[in-house]
Design a protein around this motif. Structure first.
Motif, short mmCIF file in Angstrom:
data_model
loop_
_atom_site.label_atom_id
_atom_site.label_comp_id
_atom_site.label_asym_id
_atom_site.label_seq_id
_atom_site.Cartn_x
_atom_site.Cartn_y
_atom_site.Cartn_z
N THR A 1 -7.57 -2.42 6.59
CA THR A 1 -7.51 -2.65 5.14
C THR A 1 -8.76 -3.42 4.72
OG1 THR A 1 -6.19 -4.64 5.56
CG2 THR A 1 -5.00 -2.64 4.98
N THR B 1 0.50 -3.98 7.49
CA THR B 1 0.13 -2.61 7.17
C THR B 1 -0.82 -2.05 8.22
OG1 THR B 1 0.41 -3.00 4.80
CG2 THR B 1 -0.95 -1.13 5.42
N ASN C 1 0.54 1.05 10.65
CA ASN C 1 -0.02 2.37 10.37
C ASN C 1 -1.28 2.71 11.16
OD1 ASN C 1 1.77 3.29 8.07
ND2 ASN C 1 1.11 1.28 7.36
N ASP D 1 -4.82 7.59 1.48
CA ASP D 1 -3.66 6.95 0.88
C ASP D 1 -2.60 6.81 1.96
OD1 ASP D 1 -4.52 6.73 -1.83
OD2 ASP D 1 -4.16 8.88 -2.08
N LEU D 2 -1.81 5.78 1.90
CA LEU D 2 -0.72 5.62 2.86
C LEU D 2 0.51 6.44 2.48
CD1 LEU D 2 -0.68 1.87 3.91
CD2 LEU D 2 -1.29 3.84 5.26
#
Length: 53
Positions: free
Chosen positions: A11, A3, A7, A51-52
């Protein structure tokens, strides 16, 4: 890790899919001002989450 790499975000520890991610800190004042209008959740000038989805 996938992730973060896919992106361009970080995290938090114990992060689970669906939770907010950390956006890297801005490099200029123009980027700081832009973030305020992008709908990102900004706690301080350097700490922003989103938010993704």
């Amino acid at each position: 890790m996938q992730t973060s790499l896919t992106n361009g975000v970080a995290t938090p520890e114990a992060w689970q899919p669906g939770e907010k991610v950390i956006v890297g800190s801005p490099k200029t004042m123009a980027e700081v001002e832009k973030r305020l209008t992008e709908g990102l959740e900004t706690t301080d000038w350097y700490f922003t989450v989103k938010d993704l989805a």
